[in-house]
Design a protein around this motif. Structure first.
Motif, PDB file in Angstrom:
ATOM      1  N   TRP A 163       0.843  -1.179   0.000  1.00  0.00           N
ATOM      2  CA  TRP A 163       0.000   0.000   0.000  1.00  0.00           C
ATOM      3  C   TRP A 163       0.878   1.228   0.000  1.00  0.00           C
ATOM      4  CZ3 TRP A 163      -4.118   1.606   4.026  1.00  0.00           C
ATOM      5  CH2 TRP A 163      -5.372   1.641   3.415  1.00  0.00           C
ATOM      6  N   ARG A 164       1.035   1.853  -1.159  1.00  0.00           N
ATOM      7  CA  ARG A 164       1.891   3.038  -1.190  1.00  0.00           C
ATOM      8  C   ARG A 164       1.233   4.188  -1.908  1.00  0.00           C
ATOM      9  NH1 ARG A 164       7.169   0.980  -3.619  1.00  0.00           N
ATOM     10  NH2 ARG A 164       6.859   2.972  -4.662  1.00  0.00           N
ATOM     11  N   MET A 165       1.450   5.360  -1.369  1.00  0.00           N
ATOM     12  CA  MET A 165       0.794   6.556  -1.882  1.00  0.00           C
ATOM     13  C   MET A 165       1.036   6.774  -3.370  1.00  0.00           C
ATOM     14  SD  MET A 165      -1.230   8.843  -0.829  1.00  0.00           S
ATOM     15  CE  MET A 165      -1.320  10.112   0.419  1.00  0.00           C
ATOM     16  N   ASP A 166       2.297   6.482  -3.822  1.00  0.00           N
ATOM     17  CA  ASP A 166       2.596   6.806  -5.226  1.00  0.00           C
ATOM     18  C   ASP A 166       1.850   5.901  -6.207  1.00  0.00           C
ATOM     19  OD1 ASP A 166       3.959   4.528  -4.726  1.00  0.00           O
ATOM     20  OD2 ASP A 166       5.948   5.285  -5.272  1.00  0.00           O
ATOM     21  N   LYS A 167       1.160   4.854  -5.691  1.00  0.00           N
ATOM     22  CA  LYS A 167       0.413   3.974  -6.609  1.00  0.00           C
ATOM     23  C   LYS A 167      -1.000   4.476  -6.871  1.00  0.00           C
ATOM     24  CE  LYS A 167       3.103  -0.070  -5.664  1.00  0.00           C
ATOM     25  NZ  LYS A 167       3.272  -1.164  -4.728  1.00  0.00           N
ATOM     26  N   PHE A 168      -1.383   5.533  -6.186  1.00  0.00           N
ATOM     27  CA  PHE A 168      -2.722   6.091  -6.389  1.00  0.00           C
ATOM     28  C   PHE A 168      -2.631   7.423  -7.119  1.00  0.00           C
ATOM     29  CE2 PHE A 168      -2.980   3.242  -2.791  1.00  0.00           C
ATOM     30  CZ  PHE A 168      -4.065   2.459  -3.144  1.00  0.00           C
ATOM     31  N   THR A 218     -10.204   6.322  -0.009  1.00  0.00           N
ATOM     32  CA  THR A 218      -9.993   5.649   1.273  1.00  0.00           C
ATOM     33  C   THR A 218      -8.505   5.336   1.445  1.00  0.00           C
ATOM     34  OG1 THR A 218     -12.211   4.724   1.304  1.00  0.00           O
ATOM     35  CG2 THR A 218     -10.569   3.592   2.637  1.00  0.00           C
ATOM     36  N   SER A 219      -7.868   4.821   0.388  1.00  0.00           N
ATOM     37  CA  SER A 219      -6.447   4.488   0.477  1.00  0.00           C
ATOM     38  C   SER A 219      -5.615   5.750   0.676  1.00  0.00           C
ATOM     39  CB  SER A 219      -5.990   3.786  -0.808  1.00  0.00           C
ATOM     40  OG  SER A 219      -6.787   2.660  -1.051  1.00  0.00           O
ATOM     41  N   ALA A 220      -5.832   6.744  -0.167  1.00  0.00           N
ATOM     42  CA  ALA A 220      -5.016   7.960  -0.084  1.00  0.00           C
ATOM     43  C   ALA A 220      -5.217   8.641   1.269  1.00  0.00           C
ATOM     44  CB  ALA A 220      -5.362   8.906  -1.222  1.00  0.00           C
ATOM     45  N   ALA A 221      -6.466   8.738   1.715  1.00  0.00           N
ATOM     46  CA  ALA A 221      -6.727   9.416   2.990  1.00  0.00           C
ATOM     47  C   ALA A 221      -6.139   8.632   4.148  1.00  0.00           C
ATOM     48  CB  ALA A 221      -8.235   9.597   3.184  1.00  0.00           C
ATOM     49  N   THR A 222      -6.246   7.292   4.097  1.00  0.00           N
ATOM     50  CA  THR A 222      -5.696   6.483   5.182  1.00  0.00           C
ATOM     51  C   THR A 222      -4.174   6.619   5.225  1.00  0.00           C
ATOM     52  OG1 THR A 222      -7.537   4.952   4.946  1.00  0.00           O
ATOM     53  CG2 THR A 222      -5.640   4.157   6.175  1.00  0.00           C
ATOM     54  N   LEU A 223      -3.550   6.554   4.040  1.00  0.00           N
ATOM     55  CA  LEU A 223      -2.092   6.695   3.987  1.00  0.00           C
ATOM     56  C   LEU A 223      -1.651   8.075   4.468  1.00  0.00           C
ATOM     57  CD1 LEU A 223      -1.397   4.955   0.577  1.00  0.00           C
ATOM     58  CD2 LEU A 223      -0.486   4.241   2.782  1.00  0.00           C
ATOM     59  N   TRP A 247       8.149  10.373   8.754  1.00  0.00           N
ATOM     60  CA  TRP A 247       7.981  10.023   7.332  1.00  0.00           C
ATOM     61  C   TRP A 247       6.985   8.897   7.123  1.00  0.00           C
ATOM     62  CZ3 TRP A 247       9.288   5.048   5.905  1.00  0.00           C
ATOM     63  CH2 TRP A 247      10.066   4.323   6.841  1.00  0.00           C
ATOM     64  N   LYS A 248       6.890   7.983   8.116  1.00  0.00           N
ATOM     65  CA  LYS A 248       5.947   6.861   7.974  1.00  0.00           C
ATOM     66  C   LYS A 248       4.522   7.350   7.859  1.00  0.00           C
ATOM     67  CE  LYS A 248       8.219   3.084  10.347  1.00  0.00           C
ATOM     68  NZ  LYS A 248       8.403   2.571  11.707  1.00  0.00           N
ATOM     69  N   ASN A 249       4.262   8.470   8.497  1.00  0.00           N
ATOM     70  CA  ASN A 249       2.919   9.035   8.436  1.00  0.00           C
ATOM     71  C   ASN A 249       2.770  10.020   7.284  1.00  0.00           C
ATOM     72  OD1 ASN A 249       2.079   7.594  10.651  1.00  0.00           O
ATOM     73  ND2 ASN A 249       2.792   9.144  12.084  1.00  0.00           N
ATOM     74  N   GLY A 250       3.757  10.038   6.428  1.00  0.00           N
ATOM     75  CA  GLY A 250       3.616  10.836   5.216  1.00  0.00           C
ATOM     76  C   GLY A 250       4.268  12.200   5.266  1.00  0.00           C
ATOM     77  N   CYS A 251       5.018  12.509   6.330  1.00  0.00           N
ATOM     78  CA  CYS A 251       5.683  13.806   6.339  1.00  0.00           C
ATOM     79  C   CYS A 251       6.962  13.695   5.520  1.00  0.00           C
ATOM     80  CB  CYS A 251       6.007  14.262   7.753  1.00  0.00           C
ATOM     81  SG  CYS A 251       6.715  15.920   7.744  1.00  0.00           S
ATOM     82  N   ASP A 252       7.060  14.510   4.492  1.00  0.00           N
ATOM     83  CA  ASP A 252       8.204  14.354   3.588  1.00  0.00           C
ATOM     84  C   ASP A 252       9.197  15.512   3.727  1.00  0.00           C
ATOM     85  OD1 ASP A 252       6.639  16.314   2.554  1.00  0.00           O
ATOM     86  OD2 ASP A 252       6.296  15.358   0.612  1.00  0.00           O
ATOM     87  N   TYR A 253       9.242  16.133   4.908  1.00  0.00           N
ATOM     88  CA  TYR A 253      10.184  17.234   5.110  1.00  0.00           C
ATOM     89  C   TYR A 253      11.610  16.686   5.126  1.00  0.00           C
ATOM     90  CZ  TYR A 253      12.353  21.425   6.997  1.00  0.00           C
ATOM     91  OH  TYR A 253      13.138  22.526   7.168  1.00  0.00           O
ATOM     92  N   THR A 254      12.365  17.012   4.108  1.00  0.00           N
ATOM     93  CA  THR A 254      13.744  16.528   3.992  1.00  0.00           C
ATOM     94  C   THR A 254      14.599  17.600   3.337  1.00  0.00           C
ATOM     95  OG1 THR A 254      12.900  14.303   3.585  1.00  0.00           O
ATOM     96  CG2 THR A 254      15.210  14.655   3.076  1.00  0.00           C
ATOM     97  N   ILE A 255      15.809  17.790   3.847  1.00  0.00           N
ATOM     98  CA  ILE A 255      16.780  18.639   3.158  1.00  0.00           C
ATOM     99  C   ILE A 255      17.911  17.716   2.716  1.00  0.00           C
ATOM    100  CG2 ILE A 255      18.328  20.617   3.348  1.00  0.00           C
ATOM    101  CD1 ILE A 255      16.524  21.496   5.751  1.00  0.00           C
TER     102      ILE A 255
END
Ligand SMILES: [Zn+2]
Length: 727
Positions: free
Chosen positions: A68-73, A192-197, A655-663
Motif C-alpha cells: 500500500w503506497r501513496m505513489d500507486k494512487f 480511502t487508500s489515499a486518505a488512510t495513507l 515520514w511513515k505518516n507521510g511527512c516528507d520534510y527533507t533537506i
C-alpha cells in the motif's frame, strides 16, 4: 429421456434470494426441491444470495497494489472485472457458498432442456446488476427475459410472467447500476487508500471515504456547528386573562403589528400596568372549519423516520431490513421506494387489498375506498409505488415485523377513513380607550370529526374558547409578562437526517410544497437513494465518524476533524453530490451516458487524490518515535516531530505518516551558491526558520549575504528555497 426431439423445454428463473425463489415455486405449485433450485415441469427456479460476484480488488488487477503506497494512487483499472465474492469474515478466501451456487446456476443454464433465462431479481438498479453481472460472468448466450414486480404474491407473479420483457430493454437500468457500482469503487478505493495513507497511517484504522458517506457526515457536522455557535437569546410576551359576562375565562396574547415577540421587557410591563381594571371589546371573531388530511403513504424514508422517532432502539437500517423481510414474505410491497403515492393502474387492486385488510377492525364500517390524487397519482410515482400491504393477511410475525407491518397497514387504512375536521376560532380583543395600541389574540381549536385519527389515537389538545360574539365586552382580570428563551436547534436524528438526505438540504414547508419536494426527490436530486441511506448512516457509526446519543446523532472528534481537513471539498458539498446522484438517475432514464459519467468520476478522483497527497494539515496529530541512537537536530516545521540526520540528508522522523520534510545533502540550490548542507546549518534553519549565509558569490563575481528559508508550496507539495538579501 429421448435425445433431441421431444425434450420438454424449460425456463430457468433466477431470483435474488432463496425466500423469493420459494415464493415463485409456491405460486407455480412446484414442490420438488433439489440442491440449489426447485424443479418443475416448465420452470426451474434457482436463486442468488444478493451479489454472488464482486469487483476485482486493486491487487487482482496489479500484483504491485498489494503493498500500500501513496505513489500507486490514483489507481483506475482500464476494464472492470468481476470475481466470486469474498468470504465476509475472511477477505482472503472466497465465499464457497456463493461459488457453489454460481456453479449450480451455470449447470442449470447450460442444460439442453433449457431454452430461456428469466431474471427475477428485484426491480431496481441493484437487482438488475445482481442478475446482469452474473449472466455476463457466465457468458450466457440463451435469450434472457426480465420479470418486473412490486410484490411477490401469486397473482402478481402470474401477471408478471405473462408480461416478460427482453432483458436488453433494461439496458439503461443496468447502465445506472453499473455506473453506481464502478464509480463507488473508483472513489472509495482511491480516496480511502489515499486518505488512510495520508492521515492515519500509524494507526491501523482505515479512514473510510465514500461518495455518499462524506456529504452525510457533513450534514450532521453542520447541525453540530449550528448548535455550537448558537447564541441563547430571550424575548418577552404579554398574556392577559379575560372574563366574560357569564364568568368564563380565556387568555389572549398581546400583538403589535402582527408581532408578539418583544425584546424590551419594559414596554410590556408598562402595558401590563395599563390593563388594570380595564375592559376589553371583542372586535373580531373568526370561526373556520379546517380539514386535516391523513399523512401521505409511506416511502422508505418516511417509514424509517416514523419508526425511528416513535420507537426506542430502532435504526433506519433495522427498519429497512424488517420491511425487506415483510416484502419477501409477500405481506407488503417493494420497500426501497421514494414514492408516496400509488400508480393509477393499481386502483382495482387496492380496493381488493383494502377489503382484506379492513376486516374485523373496530372502525371497519367507516373505511371506504376512495380514489383521489393524494393516493393515486402517476406524476408522483417512479418505477415503484408507495409501500402498502398486499392482499395476503399477515400472520406469524415477530414483534419487530409486527411494528413495521402495523405502521404500513395503518398508514394505508388512514387514506380510506374520513378526513379529520376541526374548528379553529380566533378572537381579537381591544382594550377600551386609546391607551393600549395593540390587540390581544386568542385561539381555540376543537375537533369536530376524528376521522383517520381513530387509527392511531393521539392526544389532541382541544383548546375551547367561551361562546362570545363580536362587540361583547369582557373584563381584564390579570396579565403577566413571560420570558421566552429561544432554544438552540436540536441534534439530527435519523428522521431529520433522512429528510435532509432525501431533499439534498433544500427545505420545503411541509404540506404546501409537497409537490415540489416530491418532484425533486423523484428527479433523483438527493444524497444516496432510498436503498442506500440506512446503510450510509450505519457505516458512519461503524467508521466512528458519528455516535448516537439516544435518538440523536452527532460527530465524533474524528468525524469533525475529517470534515474540517478533507481537501476534496466537492465531496462535502451537498449540491455536488446531489447532482452526481441525479446523473445516475438520468442514466437510468437514458438521458445521460454511462461513459461520460465515469469519465467525470475518474477526473474528480484523480484531482482528489492529488489534493490529498499535497495536504499536510493532519500530520501534526502524529507523534513519531526518535529511532534508537539518533540525535534530534531540531523540530520539523510541518508536523512538529524530530528531524534527524541520515545518509543522504536531514529528514523528519514522521515520514511513515507521510511527512516528507527533507533537506538533501546534495541540494542543488545550496551547492550552486557554493555552500553545503551541514548539520549546523540545518540546526539553525530549524531553530530560527531561516539561516544566514555570508560570502555568497554572484554570477558577476561580487559577493553578498542572504537569509534562506526552506518552504513548502502547498499547491505542488514541493519544497523550495526562498532568499532574503541582507544589505
Ligand atoms: Zn515532519
Amino acid at each position: 429421456m429421448e435425445k433431441g426431439g421431444n425434450l420438454n423445454m424449460k425456463k430457468v428463473i433466477i431470483a435474488e434470494k432463496p425466500s423469493v425463489a420459494k415464493n415463485i415455486a409456491d405460486a407455480f405449485n412446484i414442490k420438488m426441491r433439489k440442491d440449489g433450485y426447485f424443479q418443475g415441469e416448465d420452470y426451474i427456479i434457482t436463486w442468488a444470495f444478493g451479489h454472488l460476484l464482486q469487483l476485482y480488488d486493486a491487487k487482482d488487477y496489479d500484483e504491485n497494489m498489494k503493498s500500500w503506497r501513496m505513489d500507486k494512487f490514483p489507481f483506475i483499472p482500464e476494464k472492470f472485472k468481476y470475481k466470486v465474492k469474498c468470504n465476509s469474515t475472511n477477505r482472503a478466501a472466497i465465499d464457497f457458498g456463493a461459488e457453489k451456487q454460481i456453479n449450480i446456476i451455470k449447470s442449470l443454464i447450460e442444460r439442453d432442456d433449457v431454452d430461456e433465462i428469466i431474471l427475477a431479481t428485484d426491480y431496481d438498479r441493484e437487482g438488475q446488476v445482481i442478475g446482469d453481472e452474473l449472466l455476463l460472468y457466465l457468458n450466457v448466450k440463451k435469450p434472457i427475459f426480465r420479470i418486473l414486480l412490486n410484490e411477490w404474491t401469486e397473482e402478481e407473479l402470474k401477471k408478471g410472467m405473462a408480461d416478460l420483457k427482453p432483458n436488453e430493454e433494461m439496458k439503461s437500468l443496468q447502465d445506472a447500476g453499473i455506473s453506481r457500482q464502478w464509480s463507488d469503487w473508483i472513489i472509495g478505493i482511491n480516496l480511502t487508500s489515499a486518505a488512510t495513507l495520508r492521515y492515519n497511517p500509524g494507526d491501523k484504522k482505515i479512514l473510510n471515504i465514500g461518495r455518499v458517506l462524506l456529504p452525510t457526515l457533513k450534514i450532521i457536522y453542520d447541525r453540530d456547528k449550528e448548535i455550537e455557535n448558537f447564541k441563547a437569546s430571550t424575548y418577552y410576551k404579554l398574556a392577559a386573562t379575560f372574563k366574560t359576562k357569564n364568568g368564563e375565562e380565556f387568555e389572549g396574547t398581546y400583538y403589535e403589528n402582527d408581532n408578539e415577540k418583544f425584546d424590551d421587557k419594559e414596554i410590556l410591563e408598562n402595558i401590563s400596568k395599563l390593563l388594570k381594571d380595564k375592559n376589553a371589546e371583542i372586535i373580531e371573531k373568526q370561526v373556520e372549519k379546517k380539514k386535516d388530511y391523513a399523512p401521505l403513504l409511506f416511502n422508505l424514508s418516511g417509514l424509517q423516520g416514523y419508526i425511528t422517532s416513535k420507537y426506542k432502539g430502532w435504526t433506519s437500517d433495522k427498519v429497512l431490513k424488517t420491511a425487506q423481510v415483510l416484502y419477501e414474505k409477500k405481506f407488503t410491497t417493494y420497500p426501497r421506494t421514494g414514492s408516496v403515492a400509488l400508480d393509477e393502474s393499481l386502483k382495482e387492486k387496492t380496493k381488493k387489498v383494502l377489503d382484506v385488510i379492513k376486516k374485523g377492525l373496530p372502525y371497519e364500517s367507516q373505511i371506504q375506498f376512495i380514489d383521489n390524487k393524494r393516493i393515486f397519482d402517476n406524476s408522483k410515482v417512479e418505477s415503484h409505488s408507495a409501500i402498502v400491504p398486499t392482499y395476503i393477511k399477515a400472520s406469524g410475525l415477530n414483534a419487530d415485523e409486527e411494528t413495521v407491518y402495523n405502521a404500513i397497514k395503518n398508514r394505508f387504512i388512514m387514506q380510506f377513513l374520513p378526513v379529520s375536521v376541526y374548528e379553529e376560532t380566533k378572537l381579537v380583543s381591544k382594550i377600551s380607550g386609546e391607551t393600549v395600541k395593540g390587540v390581544f389574540i386568542s385561539k381555540g381549536k376543537v375537533q369536530l370529526a376524528v376521522g383517520w385519527h381513530i387509527v392511531e389515537k393521539s392526544e389532541t389538545k382541544d383548546n375551547i374558547l367561551p361562546m362570545v360574539s363580536e362587540k361583547d365586552i369582557t373584563e381584564v382580570i390579570g396579565s403577566t409578562v413571560n420570558e421566552v428563551t429561544k432554544k438552540p436547534p436540536k441534534l439530527h436524528n435519523e428522521k431529520t437526517l433522512l429528510r435532509v438526505m432525501e431533499t439534498c438540504g433544500r427545505s420545503y414547508k411541509d404540506e404546501e410544497d409537497t409537490d415540489a419536494m416530491m418532484a425533486s426527490i423523484l428527479s433523483g436530486f438527493s444524497i444516496g437513494t432510498p436503498a442506500t441511506r440506512a446503510e450510509t448512516i450505519k457505516k458512519l457509526k461503524d467508521a466512528s465518524y458519528i455516535i448516537a446519543k439516544g435518538k440523536s446523532l452527532t460527530c465524533t472528534e474524528l468525524g469533525k476533524t475529517l470534515v474540517e481537513i478533507f481537501p476534496a471539498r466537492e465531496l462535502l458539498d451537498l449540491e455536488y453530490t446531489g447532482r452526481l446522484e441525479k446523473t445516475l438517475s438520468d442514466i437510468e432514464k437514458a438521458k445521460f451516458k454511462k461513459a461520460e459519467f465515469l469519465d467525470m468520476i475518474k477526473e474528480f478522483t484523480v484531482n482528489a487524490v492529488d489534493s490529498i497527497k499535497k495536504d499536510t494539515s493532519m500530520l501534526k496529530n502524529f507523534k513519531a518515535e526518535l529511532p534508537e541512537g539518533a540525535e534530534a537536530i531540531g523540530v520539523c516545521p510541518i508536523c512538529g516531530n524530530p528531524v534527524i540526520e541520515n545518509e543522504k540528508g536531514f529528514g523528519c522522523t514522521n515520514w511513515k505518516n507521510g511527512c516528507d520534510y527533507t533537506i538533501w545533502k546534495n541540494d542543488k540550490f545550496i551547492t550552486s551558491l557554493g555552500k553545503s548542507v551541514t548539520k549546523l546549518m540545518v540546526e539553525l534553519l530549524l531553530k530560527n526558520g531561516k539561516v544566514g549565509f555570508r560570502n555568497i558569490k554572484s554570477k558577476k563575481g561580487t559577493t553578498y549575504s542572504a537569509y534562506l528559508r526552506y518552504v513548502r508550496d502547498d499547491k505542488t507539495g514541493h519544497y523550495k528555497w526562498e532568499m532574503e538579501f541582507i544589505s
